[in-house]
Design a protein around this motif. Structure first.
Motif, short mmCIF file in Angstrom:
data_model
loop_
_atom_site.label_atom_id
_atom_site.label_comp_id
_atom_site.label_asym_id
_atom_site.label_seq_id
_atom_site.Cartn_x
_atom_site.Cartn_y
_atom_site.Cartn_z
N THR A 143 43.11 29.98 63.70
CA THR A 143 43.48 29.43 65.01
C THR A 143 44.42 28.23 64.85
O THR A 143 45.44 28.13 65.55
CB THR A 143 42.23 29.01 65.79
N VAL A 144 44.07 27.32 63.95
CA VAL A 144 44.92 26.15 63.72
C VAL A 144 46.29 26.59 63.19
O VAL A 144 47.33 26.07 63.61
CB VAL A 144 44.24 25.19 62.73
N THR B 262 47.90 29.50 63.60
CA THR B 262 48.73 30.14 64.61
C THR B 262 49.28 29.13 65.62
O THR B 262 50.41 29.26 66.10
CB THR B 262 47.93 31.23 65.36
N THR B 263 48.49 28.11 65.92
CA THR B 263 48.97 27.07 66.83
C THR B 263 50.17 26.34 66.24
O THR B 263 51.17 26.10 66.93
CB THR B 263 47.84 26.06 67.14
N MET C 146 51.02 34.12 69.98
CA MET C 146 50.15 33.69 71.08
C MET C 146 49.07 34.73 71.35
O MET C 146 47.90 34.38 71.57
CB MET C 146 50.99 33.44 72.34
N THR D 68 53.53 24.97 58.43
CA THR D 68 52.16 25.40 58.71
C THR D 68 51.28 25.24 57.49
O THR D 68 50.17 24.71 57.57
CB THR D 68 52.15 26.86 59.20
N TYR E 62 45.97 16.75 63.63
CA TYR E 62 45.41 17.78 64.51
C TYR E 62 44.61 18.80 63.71
O TYR E 62 43.47 19.13 64.06
CB TYR E 62 46.54 18.48 65.27
N ASN F 169 46.49 34.53 68.72
CA ASN F 169 45.69 33.31 68.90
C ASN F 169 44.66 33.48 70.01
O ASN F 169 43.49 33.13 69.85
CB ASN F 169 46.62 32.14 69.23
N GLN G 113 51.30 16.94 62.41
CA GLN G 113 50.30 17.94 62.72
C GLN G 113 49.09 17.93 61.78
O GLN G 113 48.10 18.61 62.07
CB GLN G 113 50.94 19.34 62.68
#
Length: 370
Positions: free
Chosen positions: A296-297, A299-300, A357, A156, A251, A360, A248
């Motif tokens: 947000t990114v 946690t995804t 989740m 992450t 993204y 998020n 990732q």
């Protein structure tokens, strides 16, 4: 006069009742007819001896057309009901199928896994919390927990960090779209495909042989000895995490870049007038402004890291100290055929993902995402 009016009102009531009964009958008949058509198509696909081309054509028409027909029929039925009922039911015409699919493919399997987690390997004898005790005490399971923690921190952090850095740099160059497209391109590759590609990067041949692996080719070019990268613990986990970061980063870059476009230029200019350096502006203005996007990114990608499986399975199959929770669940369930332990590990993984989740979705809610 009164008798005539009463007769007229009576006929009107009877007529309205007949219309209502007719609508109800039609409303019942059309869904049943639609279901019958879909069921006939299913039977044909299941039992037909026709050529594969015809079966494929029927499947496409039946699948797409059937779903469209179900939506149309459901909407038609709801719209023929009283207005108050229509307003309450109509949203579920479109949300309902999604909820049904989630219930069938997510909620019910989760409940079944929870049930099986309290039984033995053959799901016959009740063993209580023994499978969960195994999940939290077995040496391989503890190894998988530590490895997943490493994936979360390094994977992450690496993806978000590089995504932020590239987004900041790409925002200052003329060929921004070209560079972003190239960096985003790995997102089009599946995790298994990425594993196959990176096997050629980490491939190993004994010293003296031609090195087909890119990394060993570079090492031997500069006079070093080739290394079996997958056996170097704990570095082999980091080598696998690099693949996740590679996948990732694009993204993270796209989402963060979109957030950067929303930072008011007036605030940045005010910082520059006050004599702040570019690093200070990024640290004190830009990052706080896009903090919710970064969360947000992050946690995804944390969720992706928690349930990582494809890369590990493709590259090392969990050997050499690279086991993760999902690979242990797969092995217990499908290799050792211990359905109790496999189900317990799956529930542990679900419980680990749920808080992330929830957080998020909470962030989305604060940003009026829903």
């Amino acid at each position: 006069m009164t008798t005539t009016e009463n007769r007229t009102d009576g006929r009107g009531i009877v007529s309205q009742a007949m219309v209502t009964i007719g609508r109800v009958a039609v409303s019942l008949f059309i869904p049943l007819a639609a279901f019958g058509i879909l069921w006939a198509g299913f039977i044909f696909l299941r039992d037909s001896n026709a050529s594969q081309g015809i079966i494929a054509l029927v499947a496409i028409i039946w699948g797409v057309g059937g779903v469209a027909m179900l939506f149309w029929v459901a909407d038609w039925v709801v719209n023929r009901m009283p207005l108050q009922i229509t307003k309450k039911l109509q949203p579920f015409v479109f949300v309902g199928p999604a909820l049904a699919i989630l219930a069938w493919y997510l909620f019910l399997p989760t409940m079944r896994s929870l049930y099986l987690s309290f039984f033995d390997a053959q799901s016959k004898n009740f063993v209580g919390l023994a499978n969960y005790l195994f999940a939290f005490t077995d040496a391989k399971m503890l190894e998988s927990f530590l490895n997943n923690l490493m994936w979360i921190i390094l994977g992450t952090g690496g993806a978000v960090g590089f995504g932020l850095l590239i987004a900041l740099l790409a925002d200052r160059v003329k060929m921004e779209k070209v560079f972003k497209s190239l960096i985003f391109m790995p997102m089009a590759i599946s995790f298994v495909g990425a594993g196959v590609i990176w096997r050629f990067v980490y491939a190993y041949k004994p010293a003296g042989e031609d090195q087909i692996g890119l990394l060993n080719a570079v090492v031997t070019f500069f006079g070093g000895d080739p290394q079996a990268w997958f056996t170097l613990q704990p570095w082999n986990n980091i080598f696998l995490i690099v693949i996740l970061v590679w996948l990732q980063t694009g993204y993270a870059m796209v989402i963060i870049s979109a957030a950067l476009k929303g930072v008011p230029s007036s605030i940045i200019e005010a910082g520059r007038i006050d004599g702040a350096s570019e690093i200070r502006i990024i640290r004190s203005i830009v990052i706080p402004y896009i903090a919710s996007t970064l969360v947000t990114v992050s946690t995804t990608i944390i969720i992706i890291s928690l349930k990582i499986f494809d890369i590990v399975f493709t590259m090392t199959n969990g050997n050499y100290g690279t086991e993760v929770i999902a690979s242990m669940q797969y092995k217990q369930m499908f290799r050792f055929l211990h359905y109790g332990r496999g189900s317990a590990i799956a529930i542990v993984l679900v419980l680990a993902v749920i808080p992330v989740m929830w957080y998020n979705l909470r962030q989305f809610g604060k940003r009026e995402g829903f």
